[in-house]
Design a protein around this motif. Structure first.
Motif, mmCIF file in Angstrom:
data_model
loop_
_atom_site.group_PDB
_atom_site.id
_atom_site.type_symbol
_atom_site.label_atom_id
_atom_site.label_comp_id
_atom_site.label_asym_id
_atom_site.label_seq_id
_atom_site.Cartn_x
_atom_site.Cartn_y
_atom_site.Cartn_z
ATOM 1 N N TYR A 99 6.724 -2.749 2.836
ATOM 2 C CA TYR A 99 5.947 -2.967 1.609
ATOM 3 C C TYR A 99 6.105 -4.393 1.088
ATOM 4 O O TYR A 99 5.223 -4.912 0.400
ATOM 5 N N PRO A 104 1.555 -3.398 -2.451
ATOM 6 C CA PRO A 104 0.449 -2.739 -3.152
ATOM 7 C C PRO A 104 0.093 -3.475 -4.432
ATOM 8 O O PRO A 104 0.735 -4.464 -4.809
ATOM 9 N N CYS A 121 6.975 2.493 -3.844
ATOM 10 C CA CYS A 121 6.134 3.390 -3.038
ATOM 11 C C CYS A 121 6.983 4.363 -2.221
ATOM 12 O O CYS A 121 6.646 5.548 -2.100
ATOM 13 N N THR A 289 -3.833 2.141 -4.767
ATOM 14 C CA THR A 289 -2.885 1.037 -4.833
ATOM 15 C C THR A 289 -3.542 -0.321 -4.627
ATOM 16 O O THR A 289 -2.852 -1.316 -4.422
ATOM 17 N N SER A 293 -4.494 -2.912 -0.088
ATOM 18 C CA SER A 293 -3.203 -2.306 0.272
ATOM 19 C C SER A 293 -3.396 -1.166 1.263
ATOM 20 O O SER A 293 -3.054 -0.016 0.993
ATOM 21 N N ALA A 296 -0.058 0.680 2.360
ATOM 22 C CA ALA A 296 0.480 1.674 1.428
ATOM 23 C C ALA A 296 -0.320 2.967 1.492
ATOM 24 O O ALA A 296 0.250 4.070 1.462
ATOM 25 N N GLN A 297 -1.629 2.866 1.586
ATOM 26 C CA GLN A 297 -2.471 4.053 1.657
ATOM 27 C C GLN A 297 -2.253 4.810 2.966
ATOM 28 O O GLN A 297 -2.211 6.038 2.998
#
Length: 509
Positions: A99, A104, A121, A289, A293, A296-297
């Protein structure tokens, strides 16, 4: 068993071609199906918060004044130990680094904002929303077992919409039981397939042995022996004792890192993490997010599929050890022993990895991008004093984590695939041990295919059909608590009158 044996062989022989196909399938599911994963988690979380806070939360899974079979520590250690395997030791260290370079909420890579969100996250993905997916199956099964006094050998028996002798209901029950076993295989196989390469790398660093396929095969043999002994011993003699050791080693390892590492920095950073987690909880829940991003998804979809794949086995296992507890106690227990414990790993191990990166002591991001997760974990542990001791404790913790989860899973899957069991009867030992063999072979296939993306794809695929099973369980829970018999301990005349009027007239009349 035969089907999963064939799939295992297919994985072993698939090689790079299969890896490419699996990656394409993962991208397709990420693009078109993520709204289903997000929707079921949001609905599930809201429903269970309402259930726990309402008067239904006082429903006792058992007789009105029945005491729990296990004390809080025994119960909590089995819940945490069974639901979490060695992956928490690994991912809590490497996730924040991912991350950090793929932040994000529009933050720039390696910026101050990226550091602020790097641990948020991960803690969300292992936090309350994740653990509540286990609670759905737990409450549905526990209610059917201890309130309705049904024999619940399989998850389908806890879905009241499928009760009855009709042919289509029998077919649906069998389909759901197959989906459950498929999901468990995906979750367990992914866990072992992800963790064996990391343990192999750490052992190589500690002993000097080459990190080859032969070392990984040797680890599979050791795991097989450990799993077999635990499963053969059964629930109380094997799994309960192993769960206690699981907790001791986990707490011991975390405390050592916290005390040896930058203690004040880790505690202060976690305070900021919790603040940002609370502030961004709504956006994270919706996987909103930011348009840039994608990482993150993608990660959240992987975790949601993974947790769903474990839902049936965790639900049946926790339900079997939760007799005498209220629904509210079960939910709060899973939120504390489960979610908060997982978040502690991110706070300490993830926080320490970010500290090493920000202070310039070790370029862990470059190491992650060039050599993978295993190299990062080995590098983090070797920065601590008594590195050989710490590496040994880490490997021991991984083995105990894995053994507890896999042994419990084999115990439950063997229940699904057994003929009708009598009340209190455990599945046949040879059945349990046969599933251990299948778990090992399936996991070996994933290791041979290789890549963490393969693990992610298996989790997402395995969890997908369980979205619909989870929805059926939610409906069943609502029917049960709204229309069924509710054994609640009455405290006074006023409460008694309220419950008679509000809940279940047929029970109190």
């Amino acid at each position: 068993m035969l089907l999963f044996g064939i799939v295992s062989a297919f994985l072993m022989l698939g090689g790079d071609t299969l890896q490419h196909s699996i990656s394409q399938l993962l991208d397709t599911m990420t693009s078109h199906s993520q709204w289903l994963y997000i929707g079921i988690y949001i609905i599930n979380f809201i429903f269970l918060v309402w259930l726990g806070c309402s008067h239904y939360g006082r429903i006792r899974l058992g007789q009105p004044n029945e005491k729990p079979e296990y004390n809080d520590f025994q119960w909590g250690s089995m819940v945490f130990a069974t639901g979490i395997d060695a992956s928490i030791l690994m991912l809590s260290t490497t996730d924040p680094l991912q991350y950090l370079q793929n932040p994000p909420f529009g933050a720039k890579p390696f910026s101050a904002a990226a550091y602020r969100y790097a641990n948020v996250c991960g803690q969300f993905n292992w936090g309350p929303m994740a653990w509540m997916i286990f609670a759905t199956a737990t409450i549905a099964i526990g209610y059917a077992l201890y309130v309705k006094n049904l024999r619940v050998q399989r998850l389908s028996a806890a879905i009241d919409l499928l009760e009855g002798p009709q042919t289509y209901k029998k077919v649906l029950r069998q389909l759901i039981d197959f989906i459950v076993v498929f999901g468990i295989m995906g979750g367990i196989g992914s866990s072992i397939g992800m963790e064996i390469p990391v343990i192999s790398k750490v052992l190589s660093t500690m002993t000097g042995f080459s990190d080859t396929i032969w070392l990984k095969l040797a680890l599979f043999v050791v795991l097989f022996v450990l799993f077999t002994l635990t499963v053969y011993a059964g629930l109380n003699k094997g799994i309960k004792k192993l769960s206690a050791w699981h907790i001791y080693t986990a707490i011991g390892f975390l405390l050592l890192v916290l005390l040896i590492g930058p203690t004040r920095h880790l505690i202060g950073a976690e305070g900021h993490n919790l603040f940002h987690l609370f502030g961004k909880f709504g956006q994270l829940s919706l996987n909103a997010t930011g348009s840039d991003s994608h990482f993150a998804q993608h990660e959240m979809l992987f975790y949601w599929g993974w947790w769903l794949s474990y839902m049936p086995v965790m639900g049946l296992f926790i339900a079997r050890i939760s007799r005498g507890r209220t629904i509210r106690q079960v939910l709060l227990g899973m939120a504390t022993y489960g979610a908060l414990s997982c978040m502690s790993f991110y706070a300490i191990l993830g926080g320490y990895a970010l500290f090493l990166q920000s202070s310039g002591q070790v370029d862990l991001v470059t190491l992650l991008n060039t050599q993978g997760q295993a190299a990062v974990i080995a590098a983090v542990i070797t920065t601590l004093p008594w590195k050989i001791v710490m590496l040994a404790i880490f490997c021991l913790s991984c083995f105990i984590f894995l053994a507890t989860t896999i042994s419990s899973s084999a115990f439950i899957v063997s229940s699904f695939t057994s003929l009708e069991l009598k009340i209190g009867e455990q599945p046949n030992r040879w059945n349990r041990m046969a599933w251990v063999v299948i778990f090992i072979l399936f996991s070996l296939g994933i290791v041979l295919v290789g890549s963490f993306q393969t693990v992610q794809a298996v989790c997402v695929i395995a969890g997908f059909p369980l979205i619909f099973v989870c929805a059926l369980l939610l409906v069943s829970i609502f029917h049960a608590v709204h229309n069924g018999e509710i054994p609640i301990e009455i405290e006074n005349e006023e409460t008694s009158h309220f419950l008679k009027k509000k809940l279940t007239p047929k029970f109190f009349m």
